[in-house]
Design a protein around this motif. Structure first.
Motif, PDB file in Angstrom:
ATOM      1  N   ARG A 196       0.848  -1.184   0.000  1.00  0.00           N
ATOM      2  CA  ARG A 196       0.000   0.000   0.000  1.00  0.00           C
ATOM      3  C   ARG A 196       0.882   1.231   0.000  1.00  0.00           C
ATOM      4  O   ARG A 196       1.428   1.648   1.021  1.00  0.00           O
ATOM      5  CB  ARG A 196      -0.936   0.005   1.219  1.00  0.00           C
ATOM      6  N   ASN A 226      -2.472  -2.386  -3.446  1.00  0.00           N
ATOM      7  CA  ASN A 226      -3.600  -1.551  -3.071  1.00  0.00           C
ATOM      8  C   ASN A 226      -3.830  -0.463  -4.109  1.00  0.00           C
ATOM      9  O   ASN A 226      -2.898   0.278  -4.461  1.00  0.00           O
ATOM     10  CB  ASN A 226      -3.330  -0.923  -1.691  1.00  0.00           C
ATOM     11  N   ASP A 227      -5.052  -0.372  -4.610  1.00  0.00           N
ATOM     12  CA  ASP A 227      -5.535   0.722  -5.463  1.00  0.00           C
ATOM     13  C   ASP A 227      -5.002   0.718  -6.894  1.00  0.00           C
ATOM     14  O   ASP A 227      -5.772   0.836  -7.840  1.00  0.00           O
ATOM     15  CB  ASP A 227      -5.231   2.093  -4.840  1.00  0.00           C
ATOM     16  N   HIS A 228      -3.705   0.642  -7.084  1.00  0.00           N
ATOM     17  CA  HIS A 228      -3.097   0.929  -8.392  1.00  0.00           C
ATOM     18  C   HIS A 228      -3.191  -0.286  -9.307  1.00  0.00           C
ATOM     19  O   HIS A 228      -2.203  -0.964  -9.609  1.00  0.00           O
ATOM     20  CB  HIS A 228      -1.653   1.377  -8.194  1.00  0.00           C
ATOM     21  N   TRP A 229      -4.400  -0.546  -9.808  1.00  0.00           N
ATOM     22  CA  TRP A 229      -4.648  -1.780 -10.535  1.00  0.00           C
ATOM     23  C   TRP A 229      -3.986  -1.801 -11.910  1.00  0.00           C
ATOM     24  O   TRP A 229      -3.578  -2.867 -12.389  1.00  0.00           O
ATOM     25  CB  TRP A 229      -6.155  -2.021 -10.656  1.00  0.00           C
ATOM     26  N   LEU A 242      -9.076  -3.130  -3.664  1.00  0.00           N
ATOM     27  CA  LEU A 242      -9.752  -1.866  -3.941  1.00  0.00           C
ATOM     28  C   LEU A 242     -10.725  -1.524  -2.821  1.00  0.00           C
ATOM     29  O   LEU A 242     -11.259  -2.407  -2.149  1.00  0.00           O
ATOM     30  CB  LEU A 242     -10.526  -1.943  -5.258  1.00  0.00           C
ATOM     31  N   GLU A 245     -15.015   3.029  -2.960  1.00  0.00           N
ATOM     32  CA  GLU A 245     -15.031   4.171  -3.878  1.00  0.00           C
ATOM     33  C   GLU A 245     -14.418   3.826  -5.228  1.00  0.00           C
ATOM     34  O   GLU A 245     -14.763   4.414  -6.256  1.00  0.00           O
ATOM     35  CB  GLU A 245     -14.302   5.363  -3.252  1.00  0.00           C
ATOM     36  N   ASP A 246     -13.513   2.835  -5.248  1.00  0.00           N
ATOM     37  CA  ASP A 246     -12.863   2.450  -6.498  1.00  0.00           C
ATOM     38  C   ASP A 246     -13.804   1.703  -7.430  1.00  0.00           C
ATOM     39  O   ASP A 246     -13.536   1.599  -8.637  1.00  0.00           O
ATOM     40  CB  ASP A 246     -11.640   1.574  -6.205  1.00  0.00           C
ATOM     41  N   GLU A 248     -16.446   2.685  -8.499  1.00  0.00           N
ATOM     42  CA  GLU A 248     -17.030   3.654  -9.422  1.00  0.00           C
ATOM     43  C   GLU A 248     -16.113   3.948 -10.602  1.00  0.00           C
ATOM     44  O   GLU A 248     -16.577   4.361 -11.667  1.00  0.00           O
ATOM     45  CB  GLU A 248     -17.336   4.969  -8.691  1.00  0.00           C
ATOM     46  N   THR A 249     -14.820   3.723 -10.424  1.00  0.00           N
ATOM     47  CA  THR A 249     -13.861   4.176 -11.443  1.00  0.00           C
ATOM     48  C   THR A 249     -12.996   3.064 -12.035  1.00  0.00           C
ATOM     49  O   THR A 249     -12.547   3.181 -13.173  1.00  0.00           O
ATOM     50  CB  THR A 249     -12.923   5.240 -10.838  1.00  0.00           C
ATOM     51  N   ALA A 250     -12.741   2.000 -11.297  1.00  0.00           N
ATOM     52  CA  ALA A 250     -11.852   0.948 -11.779  1.00  0.00           C
ATOM     53  C   ALA A 250     -12.531   0.135 -12.888  1.00  0.00           C
ATOM     54  O   ALA A 250     -13.749  -0.075 -12.871  1.00  0.00           O
ATOM     55  CB  ALA A 250     -11.445   0.026 -10.636  1.00  0.00           C
TER      56      ALA A 250
END
Length: 366
Positions: A196, A226-229, A242, A245-246, A248-250
């Motif tokens: 992360r 974490n997060d940076h797919w 994720l 909130e992700d 909605e965008t991933a």
């Protein structure tokens, strides 16, 4: 026990003795929960003055737009009940649309779950999972049959390609701030680690992820990012984690096509149902205890909620507990039946890393 008593409290407007008695009967079969911080009031008719602790219920029709706007402006929430479910609209305009069965005593169940400390959207999920007479089925009648839970309306389709499975019990799951930390943990025999990263430049991000993924391959371990797919997929990571909130965008379809596992954070029943719709590889529940490593909008979940989440979902998807967990708290966390616990400070702040990891690993064996 005083926390089980709903009579004498203004839980319904207009006052409804029969509903109050049903709510108290249900509440008495839900276990030992501290009384909610807020004195909720379920309004079956519009009150003269609405307030922040009011939920105004409209049954069989949509609320008039002007009325709904006025109630929201006063800080009240709105519950619109239909034959096929219910919708909660908060004062802030958030909408939680649920499809499912409404039992005859669903309003009493809603009051009981609110009294257990659940926020209205989660209490409404539980109320729709309730069936008439459940309170007669033993000392703890908590809903744990997933087939009876409502569905969330309006979600996009899940990726056609399912996310790959991961081990049903991921065990010790450190969440580390750098590739160097990931390497150190893997060298000590840890099999699952999450990277992360915070405040990294694009170049640093790509390099750190590549190093962590390469370390995972060398050690035959599971490295989640974490997060940076996008960067994780480019590096060939085992998985990505994720937040809500992700979603909605991933690009979940692209993540599934990459072959990465997907872990999703959840903070209550509504988010659980939302996450399950996308068929993730695991679900994380948190924060179990207060934590200083990450800002969390929701209050700590606690062990009682975690235990009930495990009873509901443990047979369906691997589960991870996260938030404020250390060696002293770990045995109680594992006693809920959860198969994995994510830790941060208990590892990064350890004076003897090797000893700390060994003792944490032993807790999963005991």
């Amino acid at each position: 026990m005083e926390t089980l008593k709903l009579s004498g409290r203004d839980f319904f407007w207009p006052p409804a003795d029969e509903l109050t008695e049903a709510a108290e009967r249900i509440r008495a079969r839900l276990g030992d929960w501290p009384r909610a911080d807020r004195d909720w009031r379920i309004c079956l008719a519009a009150p003269d003055t609405a307030g922040n602790d009011d939920l105004i219920v409209v049954i069989g029709r949509a609320a008039e737009p002007d009325d709904a706007a006025a109630w929201r402006a006063a800080g009240a929430g709105l519950v619109e009940a239909r034959t096929d479910g219910a919708t909660l609209t908060t004062a802030a305009g958030e909408r939680f649309v649920l499809e499912g069965t409404l039992a005859e005593d669903w309003l009493a169940a809603l009051a009981a779950f609110l009294d257990c400390g659940f926020e209205p959207h989660d209490a409404l999920v539980l109320a729709l999972a309730w069936r008439d007479g459940d309170e007669a089925h033993g000392a703890d009648a908590w809903p744990i049959d997933l087939s009876r839970f409502p569905r969330i309306a309006g979600l996009p389709a899940a990726p056609a390609q399912p996310f790959p499975v991961c081990p049903p019990r991921l065990g010790l799951y450190p969440v580390m701030p750098s590739a160097q930390w990931v390497e150190r943990l893997l060298a000590l025999g840890v099999e699952t680690v999450q990277l992360r990263l915070k405040d990294a430049t694009p170049a640093q991000l790509e390099d750190e992820i590549a190093q962590a993924v390469a370390a995972g391959r060398r050690h035959g371990a599971h490295v989640f990012v974490n997060d940076h797919w996008r960067e994780a997929a480019q590096a060939g990571a085992y998985g990505v984690h994720l937040g809500q909130e992700d979603l909605e965008t991933a690009d979940l379809a692209a993540i599934a096509q990459s072959g990465m596992r997907l872990g999703l954070s959840t903070h209550g029943y509504f988010e659980m149902l939302r996450a399950l719709h996308f068929r993730p590889s695991y679900l994380a529940f948190g924060a179990v205890f207060p934590t200083g490593t990450k800002t969390v909008a929701t209050a700590p979940q606690g062990l009682a909620r975690l235990e009930r989440y495990v009873r509901l979902l443990g047979a369906h998807v691997p589960l991870v507990a996260i938030g404020g967990i250390d060696l002293a708290r770990l045995p109680a966390v594992l006693a809920t039946g959860v198969g994995s616990a994510a830790l941060v400070s208990a590892i990064t702040a350890a004076s003897d890393l090797g000893e700390a990891v060994e003792r944490l690993q032993q807790a999963f064996i005991a």
